[in-house]
Design an enzyme around this catalytic site. Structure first.
Site, PDB file in Angstrom:
ATOM      1  N   LEU A   1       0.860  -1.173   0.000  1.00  0.00           N
ATOM      2  CA  LEU A   1       0.000   0.000   0.000  1.00  0.00           C
ATOM      3  C   LEU A   1       0.899   1.226   0.000  1.00  0.00           C
ATOM      4  O   LEU A   1       2.059   1.169   0.425  1.00  0.00           O
ATOM      5  CB  LEU A   1      -0.897   0.005   1.233  1.00  0.00           C
ATOM      6  CG  LEU A   1      -1.916  -1.132   1.311  1.00  0.00           C
ATOM      7  CD1 LEU A   1      -2.674  -1.074   2.628  1.00  0.00           C
ATOM      8  CD2 LEU A   1      -2.878  -1.077   0.133  1.00  0.00           C
ATOM      9  N   CYS A   2       0.382   2.340  -0.466  1.00  0.00           N
ATOM     10  CA  CYS A   2       1.221   3.529  -0.629  1.00  0.00           C
ATOM     11  C   CYS A   2       1.881   3.990   0.662  1.00  0.00           C
ATOM     12  O   CYS A   2       3.000   4.485   0.635  1.00  0.00           O
ATOM     13  CB  CYS A   2       0.433   4.662  -1.272  1.00  0.00           C
ATOM     14  SG  CYS A   2       0.482   4.560  -3.077  1.00  0.00           S
TER      15      CYS A   2
END
Length: 101
Positions: free
Chosen positions: A19-20
């Site tokens: 995930l970012c």
């Protein structure tokens, strides 16, 4: 008008499956000692990456080079000398400039 071709990567950060938030933690750590002008290719499979990476670059002052052609989701960044520091544990927050005694 001419555009500069994107140089090959000096450094590649593989964020496949991250995930970012986690990607930015990894990215920040891996570029921490890289000199200005370093071209970083970021492999990012999170659907939010096309929004988060340019926003982060804008916030800290690095040059976002955009998505790179190819079959993998890779984005280019060029590090700048005047980038603003961020917290090691939260790269979306500026580093504290004050010290406590």
């Amino acid at each position: 008008m001419t555009t500069d071709p994107i140089r090959p990567a000096d450094l590649t950060v593989d964020g496949t499956g991250l995930l970012c938030v986690t990607l930015l933690l990894r990215l920040r750590k891996q570029i921490e000692d890289a000199p200005a002008g370093t071209v970083v290719h970021v492999i990012a499979t999170d659907p939010a990456a096309p929004l988060d990476l340019p926003a982060w670059c804008h916030m800290v002052g690095h040059d976002y080079l955009g998505p790179l052609p190819g079959s993998r989701p890779v984005y280019g960044i060029r590090l700048t000398a005047n980038a603003r520091a961020t917290r090691a544990d939260a790269p979306w927050h500026p580093a504290s400039t004050s010290s406590r005694g």
